[in-house]
Write a protein that holds these residues in place. Sequence first.
Motif, PDB file in Angstrom:
ATOM      1  N   ASP A  12      79.638  30.093  20.818  1.00 21.17           N
ATOM      2  CA  ASP A  12      78.583  30.706  21.216  1.00 21.17           C
ATOM      3  C   ASP A  12      78.427  30.743  19.314  1.00 21.17           C
ATOM      4  N   LEU A  13      76.990  29.811  19.954  1.00 21.27           N
ATOM      5  CA  LEU A  13      76.395  29.217  18.482  1.00 21.27           C
ATOM      6  C   LEU A  13      75.753  30.746  17.297  1.00 21.27           C
ATOM      7  N   SER A  14      75.298  32.142  18.501  1.00 18.66           N
ATOM      8  CA  SER A  14      75.671  32.803  17.158  1.00 18.66           C
ATOM      9  C   SER A  14      77.036  33.653  16.343  1.00 18.66           C
ATOM     10  N   VAL A  15      78.587  32.509  16.649  1.00 22.50           N
ATOM     11  CA  VAL A  15      79.194  32.991  15.697  1.00 22.50           C
ATOM     12  C   VAL A  15      78.776  31.673  14.148  1.00 22.50           C
ATOM     13  N   ILE A  16      78.386  30.909  15.558  1.00 20.31           N
ATOM     14  CA  ILE A  16      77.976  29.885  13.561  1.00 20.31           C
ATOM     15  C   ILE A  16      77.100  30.190  12.411  1.00 20.31           C
ATOM     16  N   GLN A  17      76.307  31.616  13.031  1.00 21.84           N
ATOM     17  CA  GLN A  17      75.320  31.442  11.528  1.00 21.84           C
ATOM     18  C   GLN A  17      75.932  33.201  10.953  1.00 21.84           C
ATOM     19  N   LEU A  18      76.987  33.509  10.956  1.00 21.92           N
ATOM     20  CA  LEU A  18      78.423  33.910  10.151  1.00 21.92           C
ATOM     21  C   LEU A  18      79.192  32.841   9.092  1.00 21.92           C
ATOM     22  N   LEU A  34      85.727  19.060  19.997  1.00 17.68           N
ATOM     23  CA  LEU A  34      86.041  18.132  21.174  1.00 17.68           C
ATOM     24  C   LEU A  34      84.936  18.527  21.946  1.00 17.68           C
ATOM     25  N   TYR A  35      84.582  19.683  21.997  1.00 17.55           N
ATOM     26  CA  TYR A  35      82.865  20.229  22.579  1.00 17.55           C
ATOM     27  C   TYR A  35      81.986  20.173  21.957  1.00 17.55           C
ATOM     28  N   ASP A  36      81.224  19.499  21.303  1.00 19.59           N
ATOM     29  CA  ASP A  36      79.876  19.117  20.132  1.00 19.59           C
ATOM     30  C   ASP A  36      78.297  19.259  20.998  1.00 19.59           C
ATOM     31  N   THR A  37      77.552  19.435  20.087  1.00 14.92           N
ATOM     32  CA  THR A  37      76.098  19.749  21.084  1.00 14.92           C
ATOM     33  C   THR A  37      74.857  19.085  20.291  1.00 14.92           C
ATOM     34  N   ASP A  38      73.844  18.746  19.878  1.00 12.08           N
ATOM     35  CA  ASP A  38      72.745  18.644  18.652  1.00 12.08           C
ATOM     36  C   ASP A  38      73.245  20.025  18.398  1.00 12.08           C
ATOM     37  N   LYS A  39      72.790  20.783  19.205  1.00  9.01           N
ATOM     38  CA  LYS A  39      72.135  22.110  18.658  1.00  9.01           C
ATOM     39  C   LYS A  39      73.115  23.198  17.425  1.00  9.01           C
ATOM     40  N   PHE A  40      74.655  22.709  18.240  1.00 14.54           N
ATOM     41  CA  PHE A  40      75.713  22.693  17.570  1.00 14.54           C
ATOM     42  C   PHE A  40      75.492  22.345  16.319  1.00 14.54           C
ATOM     43  N   PHE A  41      74.749  21.430  15.676  1.00 15.33           N
ATOM     44  CA  PHE A  41      75.196  20.390  14.564  1.00 15.33           C
ATOM     45  C   PHE A  41      74.176  21.287  13.615  1.00 15.33           C
ATOM     46  N   ALA A  95      74.437  22.969  10.161  1.00 14.69           N
ATOM     47  CA  ALA A  95      73.943  22.227   8.683  1.00 14.69           C
ATOM     48  C   ALA A  95      73.218  23.934   8.388  1.00 14.69           C
ATOM     49  N   ASN A  96      72.146  24.448   9.422  1.00 19.63           N
ATOM     50  CA  ASN A  96      71.155  25.620   8.739  1.00 19.63           C
ATOM     51  C   ASN A  96      71.979  26.550   8.192  1.00 19.63           C
ATOM     52  N   ASN A  97      74.026  27.007   8.799  1.00 19.94           N
ATOM     53  CA  ASN A  97      73.407  27.975   8.756  1.00 19.94           C
ATOM     54  C   ASN A  97      75.364  28.263   7.608  1.00 19.94           C
ATOM     55  N   ILE A  98      75.613  27.019   7.215  1.00 18.78           N
ATOM     56  CA  ILE A  98      76.392  26.053   6.381  1.00 18.78           C
ATOM     57  C   ILE A  98      76.276  26.854   4.121  1.00 18.78           C
ATOM     58  N   SER A  99      77.572  27.239   3.847  1.00 20.82           N
ATOM     59  CA  SER A  99      77.639  28.001   3.285  1.00 20.82           C
ATOM     60  C   SER A  99      77.444  27.507   1.820  1.00 20.82           C
ATOM     61  N   ILE A 100      76.518  27.575   1.282  1.00 16.10           N
ATOM     62  CA  ILE A 100      76.075  26.896  -0.260  1.00 16.10           C
ATOM     63  C   ILE A 100      77.706  27.190  -0.911  1.00 16.10           C
ATOM     64  N   ASN A 101      78.502  27.731  -0.912  1.00 14.48           N
ATOM     65  CA  ASN A 101      79.590  27.578  -1.206  1.00 14.48           C
ATOM     66  C   ASN A 101      80.616  26.113  -1.234  1.00 14.48           C
ATOM     67  N   ILE A 102      79.808  25.914  -0.065  1.00 15.68           N
ATOM     68  CA  ILE A 102      80.925  25.083   0.196  1.00 15.68           C
ATOM     69  C   ILE A 102      80.193  23.452  -0.170  1.00 15.68           C
ATOM     70  N   GLY A 103      81.417  22.601  -0.823  1.00 18.94           N
ATOM     71  CA  GLY A 103      80.738  21.653  -1.714  1.00 18.94           C
ATOM     72  C   GLY A 103      81.275  20.611  -1.410  1.00 18.94           C
ATOM     73  N   PRO A 141      86.419  29.378  16.749  1.00 19.45           N
ATOM     74  CA  PRO A 141      86.149  30.630  15.970  1.00 19.45           C
ATOM     75  C   PRO A 141      85.286  31.565  16.823  1.00 19.45           C
ATOM     76  N   THR A 142      85.694  32.625  16.941  1.00 17.29           N
ATOM     77  CA  THR A 142      84.436  33.981  16.861  1.00 17.29           C
ATOM     78  C   THR A 142      84.422  34.484  16.078  1.00 17.29           C
ATOM     79  N   LYS A 143      83.372  35.408  16.693  1.00 22.59           N
ATOM     80  CA  LYS A 143      82.866  36.400  15.940  1.00 22.59           C
ATOM     81  C   LYS A 143      83.758  37.300  14.546  1.00 22.59           C
TER      82      LYS A 143
END
Length: 535
Positions: free
Chosen positions: A395-401, A415-422, A426-434, A368-370
């Motif tokens: 880019d972790l700033s993309v995750i905020q979207l 494929l490329y994940d970090t603790d910061k990514f997860f 978690a902090n930016n996951i939409s509440i619409n997602i069940g 994903p990109t912005k």
Amino acid sequence: MTLPYLTDDCIYYILQHLQDDRLTLFKCLLVNRFWCKSTIPLLYANPFANITEKNYSITLTLILCFNKAEILQLKNQLGSNQINNINFDKEHKPLFEYPKYLENYNNNTISSVIYKWFVKYVSDLSIFKKLYYEIIPIFLQSILRQSRNIKQLDISINLFYKESFKNFNFQNFTSNLTKLNLLSLNFQNFQPSGTDHSTVNEEIEQEFLRNITNICTNASKLLIKLARPYQHDTSNDLIITTTTLEKLCTIIQVQNKLKMFKIWDCHSLLNDILLSLEFQKHSLVYVEFTACDFSNVSLKRFNYLYNLEYLKFEYCKGILLNQCESLNFSSFKLKELSFKLNYWNVDVTSLMIKYLGASLQRLLVETPTKSLIENISMYCPNLIFLKIRICLRVDLSVIQLFKNLRTRILSITTLYDTDKFFINLANNISINIGKIFLFSYSRNSSKFLKFKEFLENCHNRFEMISLNYIIELEFLKIVLNYIERSNNSLKVLGMMKLGKELNDEELKLLNLIKAKGVEIVNYSTIYHDLCKFAF
């Protein structure tokens, strides 16, 4: 008292109900002659599916159905390959013409089964390749000669360049294809002009395609696998002749109810193919392109396919931003759009989503990109399932979207994940997602920590969480903590290797989780059920 009597129609209905249970069908063969006669067509409709090593002996059954000319051909080839340890009784006649019942003919699958049966009789490895090219075509010719009920035909065109097919009567064979509903023509591994081509065999290929055009007009699924370019040539024009292209286009055009179309390795011929697809605008629902080049191709052709619902691009290239503009006037309403490992600017994908996203229910995209996430959030109001495959560091700033996403189900493969990514996810996951699926390719224990970070920081409204992680004590504790924090909103938990033997503590925690009303399911099974296409 008179025993209850089942009519023939009832027996046939019972057997039809068992057609996917081959073990039970084999038992039904032994009931009586009628049951045997009614069961054989079901067993031999697709006898090569899910076949195991012990079933490779079906090759011997096929030999027993050879005619005299085919027996002689086989004996000559076995002798020339110094294979003299195979015994088959030429006087033995099979009870049935087994190939007659074949409904699913897949050239590669059948060849593989025959090959694997023969290799056990071969001690010299240098014979293997020769075995494939000289013996197997005899079997394929025999099967095609006898088949009367083929509904799915997957055939390699290079088959016609074998010596054994020089005198094959394709007109008789193709006249038996009126029931065909799936046609797959494979030109891959095809030899280019100037090498081993024989003029006679080129004529056989053209005769086959001509007969297909005249006879097979009711296929609902059409798959064309063109030849990959040789060496560094970027065009396959030299491999697919003008005459062959014309016949392929005609085959597309004459189908009466074509719903699915897939094409592989199409380069400079793509404009002609898209033009032919316009003839199917009343019925065509699904189109898939793999390794195709869209350079200088007008995407305006898609606008005429007003019943299109599923569109997929994999390993494709050549689409530019200005080519996408015509999609703004599309008349079709897509349900599903998929992109995988395409070689074009990521903004091309974003722009296509902008123009085609209004009706989308399922969307599959790459890293994903912005602009990509913004367009998904803005132009896909009806999205139900979003799959994101992350192949590069994001880019972790993309995750905020992600908090703006309106989808109900999210699947992330990384494929490329970090603790910061997860943590950011978690902090930016939409509440619409069940419902969420997380698949990490980590090969070490850090995957446990990443999933731990996610579960401890995500919102508590998930109905389903599915992770590619094996059950173990510490992880079960984390899951149980999440369930208690979420007020039992979680209903399904997907994990890997559910057959693992658990110790007492693990079993106790697992039972506590189940007691909370959570169903434990296999990650792969539930993911497959969710991700499978309509076709």
